[in-house]
Motif scaffolding. Structure first.
Motif, PDB file in Angstrom:
ATOM      1  N   PHE A  37       0.813  -1.214   0.000  1.00  0.00           N
ATOM      2  CA  PHE A  37       0.000   0.000   0.000  1.00  0.00           C
ATOM      3  C   PHE A  37       0.848   1.267   0.000  1.00  0.00           C
ATOM      4  N   SER A  38       2.097   1.175   0.458  1.00  0.00           N
ATOM      5  CA  SER A  38       2.915   2.382   0.564  1.00  0.00           C
ATOM      6  C   SER A  38       4.323   2.233  -0.008  1.00  0.00           C
ATOM      7  N   LYS A  39       4.552   1.162  -0.783  1.00  0.00           N
ATOM      8  CA  LYS A  39       5.878   0.954  -1.348  1.00  0.00           C
ATOM      9  C   LYS A  39       5.807   0.103  -2.603  1.00  0.00           C
ATOM     10  N   LYS A  40       6.665   0.428  -3.557  1.00  0.00           N
ATOM     11  CA  LYS A  40       6.820  -0.380  -4.764  1.00  0.00           C
ATOM     12  C   LYS A  40       8.314  -0.489  -5.023  1.00  0.00           C
ATOM     13  N   SER A  41       8.797  -1.729  -5.211  1.00  0.00           N
ATOM     14  CA  SER A  41      10.217  -1.912  -5.462  1.00  0.00           C
ATOM     15  C   SER A  41      10.437  -3.103  -6.379  1.00  0.00           C
ATOM     16  N   ALA A  42      11.597  -3.106  -7.041  1.00  0.00           N
ATOM     17  CA  ALA A  42      11.951  -4.215  -7.919  1.00  0.00           C
ATOM     18  C   ALA A  42      13.450  -4.189  -8.168  1.00  0.00           C
ATOM     19  N   SER A  43      13.998  -5.362  -8.423  1.00  0.00           N
ATOM     20  CA  SER A  43      15.361  -5.479  -8.931  1.00  0.00           C
ATOM     21  C   SER A  43      15.290  -6.417 -10.124  1.00  0.00           C
ATOM     22  N   PHE A  44      16.161  -6.203 -11.108  1.00  0.00           N
ATOM     23  CA  PHE A  44      16.014  -6.912 -12.374  1.00  0.00           C
ATOM     24  C   PHE A  44      17.325  -6.920 -13.150  1.00  0.00           C
ATOM     25  N   LYS A  45      17.474  -7.954 -13.985  1.00  0.00           N
ATOM     26  CA  LYS A  45      18.606  -8.031 -14.917  1.00  0.00           C
ATOM     27  C   LYS A  45      18.281  -7.254 -16.187  1.00  0.00           C
ATOM     28  N   LYS A  46      16.998  -7.237 -16.562  1.00  0.00           N
ATOM     29  CA  LYS A  46      16.567  -6.442 -17.711  1.00  0.00           C
ATOM     30  C   LYS A  46      15.125  -6.016 -17.506  1.00  0.00           C
ATOM     31  N   PHE A  47      14.870  -4.736 -17.737  1.00  0.00           N
ATOM     32  CA  PHE A  47      13.523  -4.174 -17.617  1.00  0.00           C
ATOM     33  C   PHE A  47      13.278  -3.284 -18.825  1.00  0.00           C
ATOM     34  N   ASP A  48      12.351  -3.691 -19.649  1.00  0.00           N
ATOM     35  CA  ASP A  48      11.873  -2.908 -20.794  1.00  0.00           C
ATOM     36  C   ASP A  48      10.376  -2.771 -20.632  1.00  0.00           C
ATOM     37  N   GLY A  49       9.908  -1.611 -20.218  1.00  0.00           N
ATOM     38  CA  GLY A  49       8.478  -1.431 -20.028  1.00  0.00           C
ATOM     39  C   GLY A  49       8.184  -0.384 -18.975  1.00  0.00           C
ATOM     40  N   GLU A  50       7.004  -0.536 -18.357  1.00  0.00           N
ATOM     41  CA  GLU A  50       6.562   0.462 -17.390  1.00  0.00           C
ATOM     42  C   GLU A  50       5.804  -0.194 -16.247  1.00  0.00           C
ATOM     43  N   ASP A  51       6.125   0.232 -15.027  1.00  0.00           N
ATOM     44  CA  ASP A  51       5.355  -0.120 -13.833  1.00  0.00           C
ATOM     45  C   ASP A  51       4.634   1.144 -13.395  1.00  0.00           C
ATOM     46  N   LYS A  52       3.383   1.006 -12.960  1.00  0.00           N
ATOM     47  CA  LYS A  52       2.624   2.160 -12.485  1.00  0.00           C
ATOM     48  C   LYS A  52       1.948   1.831 -11.167  1.00  0.00           C
TER      49      LYS A  52
END
Length: 127
Positions: A37-52
């Protein structure tokens, strides 16, 4: 039975109204993500796109954002928008920003990756 069903639907509806919605489009390879509800996080080797993440604010309400991003390669942009207007364009690798809602409605935290390798974490608090 019907009473319990109505209570369950009410709880689910309140979760969406209070927490907002989140969605992604694009590709993430070898990623781990967290969305609350109060946080969004990610780790990745490759990210092509969008998080909202959609956050509902009332007129005059403050939104305090703390963010941190690490980009090993590619591009990673974090923005806060309302009605197609960019309110914040978070260029630094970390920081703290506050906005005041001009009017009630949906405020969107957008994270866009272009061949990005790295991570991000965005935390928010409504005040």
């Amino acid at each position: 039975m019907r009473k319990n069903y109505c209570k369950y639907l009410l709880i689910v509806a309140m979760m969406f109204l209070l927490g907002g919605c989140s969605y992604s489009k694009g590709i993430k390879i070898m990623s781990t993500e967290s969305n609350t509800f109060s946080k969004k996080s990610a780790s990745f080797k490759k990210f092509d796109g969008e998080d909202k993440k959609i956050i509902i604010l009332k007129k005059g309400e403050n939104l305090e954002l703390n963010y941190k991003k690490t980009v090993e390669s590619g591009e990673l942009d974090i923005k806060v928008m309302h009605k197609d207007e960019i309110l914040l364009d978070l260029k630094e690798n970390s920081g703290k920003e506050t906005i005041t809602a001009k009017d009630s409605g949906e405020y969107i935290v957008s994270i866009k990756g272009k061949a990005a390798k790295g991570s991000y974490e965005v935390k928010w608090d409504k005040k």
